[in-house]
Each structure stands twice: as structure tokens, then as C-alpha cells.
Enzyme design. Structure first.
Site: not given
Length: 160
Positions: A115-117
């Protein structure tokens, strides 16, 4: 090989003048008259046949359920500063630009979630790890922002 794959992803999917961190949507190639090209049509047809959860976790409850199984490696592919500012409990930080150095840590049979932003970096990481033979990897498409918006807790680390 992972470095090459990530470089290609950045080259082909980052909008002109944008960095990987700010790019969200890959460019679409259109014919001069504004009509979809044959390639666009073929890609659209292929993508429409994929299951909705193909290589992606599309909701916070789905991620929570998967994490509850206790058999998942959760990787935050954001920068160390972003990670320290708030990450999902149990996640390890492997920034996208360093992911290639850590491929050996990931078993080809292990279930992995990135996951990231915004979903962009995690999608590139999923694609790159797939090329490295890690086929049990998915991206959490809603990103950390949706996790926080759902009221789920985040862990912060000193030095953020």
C-alpha cells in the site's frame, strides 16, 4: 530486473513532468480524432474480463479480514518519512525505489499486500514483484488515506 521493471513503469505510466509519488493515472493514448485506438480497445476488453479483485484489495473491510488471518506480509511502499508519520500496524517499510533490494525477503508463496498514499506506487510495486515471480502479491487500492478515513488506527514513529 526489478529496478528495470520499476524504471519502465515510471517511464510509461508517469504523466509528463510528474514524479512517481504524484502521478496517479496513467496516460491514455487516443487517436487524432479523439477516438480510442485499437490498442485502447484491446486493453479495455482485456481489463473488463478480469475479476474485480484481481491483484487488488478494494476495501478497508477486505484488508482487515485478510490481516486478521495473520498470514500476510503487509508492505508500505511510501518513503520512510511518510511511514513514520503514520502506517498500518504490522506493516514493514520498503519504499518503492528500494523494493528491488528486498525481493529475496519475500517468498514466492507468501501472500503480500502493498500500500501507499494513492495506489500508484503500490500498483507499480505489484507489477514489479509479479515480474520477479511473486504471484501472491496484491495492492491495497484504497490506500492509507482510505484506511484513515474509515477511522482505522495508524502507528506513528518518533522522528516523523
Amino acid at each position: 530486473m526489478l529496478t528495470v521493471a520499476l524504471s519502465l513503469c515510471l517511464l510509461f505510466f508517469a504523466p509528463q513532468g510528474a514524479s512517481a509519488a504524484t502521478a496517479i493515472v496513467p496516460p491514455v493514448v487516443k487517436a487524432a480524432a479523439g477516438e480510442a485506438t485499437a490498442i485502447d480497445s484491446a486493453v479495455e476488453q482485456y481489463l473488463s474480463k478480469l475479476p474485480s479483485d484481481f491483484r487488488a484489495i478494494r476495501s478497508v473491510p477486505a484488508l482487515k479480514s485478510l490481516l486478521a488471518s495473520g498470514n500476510v506480509l503487509l508492505i508500505d511502499v511510501r518513503t520512510p518519512a511518510e511511514y513514520r508519520a503514520g502506517h498500518i500496524a504490522g506493516a514493514i517499510n520498503r519504499p518503492l525505489n528500494d523494493l528491488g533490494r528486498h525481493v529475496a525477503e519475500i517468498s514466492p508463496e507468501q501472500e503480500v499486500v502493498l500500500y501507499c498514499s494513492s495506489g500508484f506506487r503500490s500498483a507499480m510495486g505489484v507489477m514489479a514483484l509479479q515480474l520477479e515471480g511473486r504471484h501472491q502479491v496484491k495492492g491495497f487500492a484504497p490506500s492509507i488515506e482510505s484506511w484513515k478515513a474509515a477511522g482505522e488506527p495508524v502507528v506513528t514513529t518518533e522522528g516523523a
